[in-house]
Write a protein that holds these residues in place. Sequence first.
Motif, PDB file in Angstrom:
ATOM      1  N   ILE A  22      47.328  42.616   8.551  1.00 38.68           N
ATOM      2  CA  ILE A  22      48.111  42.854   7.341  1.00 38.68           C
ATOM      3  C   ILE A  22      48.699  44.252   7.422  1.00 38.68           C
ATOM      4  CG2 ILE A  22      48.028  43.078   4.833  1.00 38.68           C
ATOM      5  CD1 ILE A  22      45.619  41.175   4.891  1.00 38.68           C
ATOM      6  N   ASP A  23      49.981  44.359   7.116  1.00 35.99           N
ATOM      7  CA  ASP A  23      50.639  45.660   7.057  1.00 35.99           C
ATOM      8  C   ASP A  23      51.087  45.880   5.615  1.00 35.99           C
ATOM      9  OD1 ASP A  23      51.833  48.065   7.716  1.00 35.99           O
ATOM     10  OD2 ASP A  23      53.726  47.128   8.277  1.00 35.99           O
ATOM     11  N   VAL A  24      50.451  46.828   4.937  1.00 30.67           N
ATOM     12  CA  VAL A  24      50.784  47.129   3.547  1.00 30.67           C
ATOM     13  C   VAL A  24      51.856  48.213   3.548  1.00 30.67           C
ATOM     14  CG1 VAL A  24      49.908  47.880   1.317  1.00 30.67           C
ATOM     15  CG2 VAL A  24      48.430  46.556   2.849  1.00 30.67           C
ATOM     16  N   THR A  25      53.033  47.837   3.099  1.00 32.54           N
ATOM     17  CA  THR A  25      54.181  48.742   3.100  1.00 32.54           C
ATOM     18  C   THR A  25      54.110  49.682   1.902  1.00 32.54           C
ATOM     19  OG1 THR A  25      55.495  46.976   4.083  1.00 32.54           O
ATOM     20  CG2 THR A  25      56.704  48.801   3.104  1.00 32.54           C
ATOM     21  N   PRO A  26      54.313  50.981   2.118  1.00 31.23           N
ATOM     22  CA  PRO A  26      54.293  51.901   0.982  1.00 31.23           C
ATOM     23  C   PRO A  26      55.501  51.675   0.084  1.00 31.23           C
ATOM     24  CG  PRO A  26      54.939  53.064   2.969  1.00 31.23           C
ATOM     25  CD  PRO A  26      54.576  51.668   3.381  1.00 31.23           C
ATOM     26  N   ASN A  58      48.422  52.178   1.584  1.00 30.05           N
ATOM     27  CA  ASN A  58      49.412  51.596   2.492  1.00 30.05           C
ATOM     28  C   ASN A  58      48.930  51.825   3.908  1.00 30.05           C
ATOM     29  OD1 ASN A  58      50.961  54.092   3.680  1.00 30.05           O
ATOM     30  ND2 ASN A  58      50.770  54.465   1.485  1.00 30.05           N
ATOM     31  N   GLY A  59      49.346  50.935   4.809  1.00 27.41           N
ATOM     32  CA  GLY A  59      48.926  51.029   6.200  1.00 27.41           C
ATOM     33  C   GLY A  59      48.402  49.693   6.688  1.00 27.41           C
ATOM     34  N   ALA A  60      47.671  49.741   7.803  1.00 27.85           N
ATOM     35  CA  ALA A  60      47.159  48.521   8.431  1.00 27.85           C
ATOM     36  C   ALA A  60      45.839  48.097   7.800  1.00 27.85           C
ATOM     37  CB  ALA A  60      46.968  48.751   9.925  1.00 27.85           C
ATOM     38  N   ASP A  61      45.637  46.797   7.750  1.00 35.10           N
ATOM     39  CA  ASP A  61      44.377  46.227   7.286  1.00 35.10           C
ATOM     40  C   ASP A  61      44.193  44.894   7.995  1.00 35.10           C
ATOM     41  OD1 ASP A  61      42.004  46.009   5.937  1.00 35.10           O
ATOM     42  OD2 ASP A  61      42.884  46.065   3.933  1.00 35.10           O
ATOM     43  N   LYS A  62      43.008  44.346   7.916  1.00 39.66           N
ATOM     44  CA  LYS A  62      42.721  43.049   8.536  1.00 39.66           C
ATOM     45  C   LYS A  62      41.978  42.188   7.542  1.00 39.66           C
ATOM     46  CE  LYS A  62      42.263  44.849  13.212  1.00 39.66           C
ATOM     47  NZ  LYS A  62      43.204  44.159  14.034  1.00 39.66           N
ATOM     48  N   LEU A  63      42.225  40.906   7.639  1.00 38.54           N
ATOM     49  CA  LEU A  63      41.508  39.931   6.842  1.00 38.54           C
ATOM     50  C   LEU A  63      40.907  38.934   7.810  1.00 38.54           C
ATOM     51  CD1 LEU A  63      40.816  38.639   4.082  1.00 38.54           C
ATOM     52  CD2 LEU A  63      42.957  37.376   4.272  1.00 38.54           C
ATOM     53  N   VAL A  64      39.582  38.780   7.775  1.00 39.67           N
ATOM     54  CA  VAL A  64      38.899  37.824   8.642  1.00 39.67           C
ATOM     55  C   VAL A  64      38.489  36.641   7.785  1.00 39.67           C
ATOM     56  CG1 VAL A  64      36.952  37.416  10.177  1.00 39.67           C
ATOM     57  CG2 VAL A  64      38.048  39.664  10.141  1.00 39.67           C
ATOM     58  N   ILE A  65      38.946  35.459   8.185  1.00 37.46           N
ATOM     59  CA  ILE A  65      38.600  34.227   7.473  1.00 37.46           C
ATOM     60  C   ILE A  65      37.699  33.411   8.395  1.00 37.46           C
ATOM     61  CG2 ILE A  65      39.471  32.096   6.451  1.00 37.46           C
ATOM     62  CD1 ILE A  65      42.046  33.587   5.812  1.00 37.46           C
ATOM     63  N   THR A  66      36.546  33.049   7.870  1.00 42.00           N
ATOM     64  CA  THR A  66      35.585  32.259   8.634  1.00 42.00           C
ATOM     65  C   THR A  66      35.344  30.954   7.898  1.00 42.00           C
ATOM     66  OG1 THR A  66      34.506  34.259   9.433  1.00 42.00           O
ATOM     67  CG2 THR A  66      33.248  32.218   9.599  1.00 42.00           C
ATOM     68  N   VAL A  67      35.431  29.855   8.628  1.00 36.65           N
ATOM     69  CA  VAL A  67      35.154  28.535   8.078  1.00 36.65           C
ATOM     70  C   VAL A  67      33.907  28.001   8.783  1.00 36.65           C
ATOM     71  CG1 VAL A  67      36.037  26.195   7.766  1.00 36.65           C
ATOM     72  CG2 VAL A  67      37.603  28.136   7.656  1.00 36.65           C
ATOM     73  N   ASP A  68      32.934  27.556   7.992  1.00 34.78           N
ATOM     74  CA  ASP A  68      31.672  27.044   8.525  1.00 34.78           C
ATOM     75  C   ASP A  68      31.416  25.701   7.864  1.00 34.78           C
ATOM     76  OD1 ASP A  68      29.037  26.463   9.163  1.00 34.78           O
ATOM     77  OD2 ASP A  68      28.319  28.502   8.768  1.00 34.78           O
ATOM     78  N   ASP A  69      31.332  24.635   8.659  1.00 37.41           N
ATOM     79  CA  ASP A  69      31.101  23.310   8.067  1.00 37.41           C
ATOM     80  C   ASP A  69      29.620  23.057   7.794  1.00 37.41           C
ATOM     81  OD1 ASP A  69      29.944  22.670  10.493  1.00 37.41           O
ATOM     82  OD2 ASP A  69      31.293  21.006  10.928  1.00 37.41           O
ATOM     83  N   LEU A  93      45.119  32.230  -1.369  1.00 42.78           N
ATOM     84  CA  LEU A  93      44.341  33.441  -1.179  1.00 42.78           C
ATOM     85  C   LEU A  93      45.277  34.612  -1.421  1.00 42.78           C
ATOM     86  CD1 LEU A  93      41.634  34.672  -0.210  1.00 42.78           C
ATOM     87  CD2 LEU A  93      42.559  34.613   2.103  1.00 42.78           C
ATOM     88  N   VAL A  94      44.862  35.555  -2.245  1.00 42.61           N
ATOM     89  CA  VAL A  94      45.700  36.703  -2.575  1.00 42.61           C
ATOM     90  C   VAL A  94      45.015  37.965  -2.072  1.00 42.61           C
ATOM     91  CG1 VAL A  94      46.714  38.048  -4.455  1.00 42.61           C
ATOM     92  CG2 VAL A  94      46.612  35.558  -4.627  1.00 42.61           C
ATOM     93  N   TYR A  95      45.778  38.786  -1.373  1.00 40.78           N
ATOM     94  CA  TYR A  95      45.276  40.073  -0.884  1.00 40.78           C
ATOM     95  C   TYR A  95      45.803  41.158  -1.795  1.00 40.78           C
ATOM     96  CZ  TYR A  95      44.893  44.241   1.999  1.00 40.78           C
ATOM     97  OH  TYR A  95      44.599  45.505   2.462  1.00 40.78           O
ATOM     98  N   LYS A  96      44.909  41.958  -2.359  1.00 40.45           N
ATOM     99  CA  LYS A  96      45.305  43.072  -3.223  1.00 40.45           C
ATOM    100  C   LYS A  96      44.653  44.343  -2.698  1.00 40.45           C
ATOM    101  CE  LYS A  96      46.205  40.860  -7.622  1.00 40.45           C
ATOM    102  NZ  LYS A  96      45.888  40.866  -9.044  1.00 40.45           N
ATOM    103  N   PRO A  97      45.441  45.245  -2.124  1.00 41.12           N
ATOM    104  CA  PRO A  97      44.864  46.510  -1.650  1.00 41.12           C
ATOM    105  C   PRO A  97      44.549  47.425  -2.827  1.00 41.12           C
ATOM    106  CG  PRO A  97      47.229  46.536  -1.369  1.00 41.12           C
ATOM    107  CD  PRO A  97      46.872  45.160  -1.869  1.00 41.12           C
ATOM    108  N   ASN A  98      43.780  48.453  -2.574  1.00 38.32           N
ATOM    109  CA  ASN A  98      43.518  49.466  -3.591  1.00 38.32           C
ATOM    110  C   ASN A  98      44.840  50.121  -3.987  1.00 38.32           C
ATOM    111  OD1 ASN A  98      40.759  49.030  -3.499  1.00 38.32           O
ATOM    112  ND2 ASN A  98      40.435  50.584  -1.932  1.00 38.32           N
ATOM    113  N   GLY A  99      44.893  50.621  -5.207  1.00 41.74           N
ATOM    114  CA  GLY A  99      46.107  51.274  -5.701  1.00 41.74           C
ATOM    115  C   GLY A  99      46.568  52.391  -4.777  1.00 41.74           C
ATOM    116  N   ASN A 100      47.863  52.430  -4.505  1.00 44.65           N
ATOM    117  CA  ASN A 100      48.513  53.438  -3.654  1.00 44.65           C
ATOM    118  C   ASN A 100      48.096  53.382  -2.198  1.00 44.65           C
ATOM    119  OD1 ASN A 100      50.209  54.575  -5.621  1.00 44.65           O
ATOM    120  ND2 ASN A 100      48.464  55.681  -6.448  1.00 44.65           N
TER     121      ASN A 100
END
Length: 186
Positions: free
Chosen positions: A50-54, A14-25, A5-12
């Motif tokens: 997620i902490d996106v460093t500038p 930086n700061g805090a973000d969250k990724l919620v992963i849900t698994v449902d069988d 899984l790759v996280y790609k923030p919008n261009g430029n």
Amino acid sequence: ILETLVYKPNGNYNGADKLVITVDDQGNFSIADPSSEDGKAKVISKTIDIDVTPVNDAPVVTDTSDVDMGKIKEDVPGSQNPGKTVNELFVNRFSDPSDEGQKFKADGFAGIVITTDNSSTGGKGAWEFSFDGVNWTEVSAPSAPSATSGLYLPGNAYLRFVPATDFNGEAPTLEVKLVEHLVNAD
């Protein structure tokens, strides 16, 4: 099966973000776990902070058109051909806005690196530089600029074209790279 899984923030961004992963069988039970409650969906959610460093973005050239040195009279003595400073010619073509508002400050224009001097052929004249506006040196004199090495001129240095006797027309071109102050080391 999710292997990567790759996280790609919008261009430029930086700061805090969250990724919620849900698994449902979806109610499918596991053969490996016969004690599971067949037919009842199992849902598991995990939140990943997620902490996106500038990063310090490189500056850009805002105007790639030819630089106009103005008209030079034919056969004029060098003392009447003062040239222009590198700042006069290039500072308005430099921008480093991507860093504004981040932890980095925008870097300023420092000067140019001449990578190509096309005046060495054709007998049209020579490009010269000066650090004081009095003592002049041909651009190709210290060593011929190239794509891998060049002549650095700070913003307060002077640059001029000295035409050959009886030459009139367009001056041969110089190719340059703009240089920033290394405040942010990008």
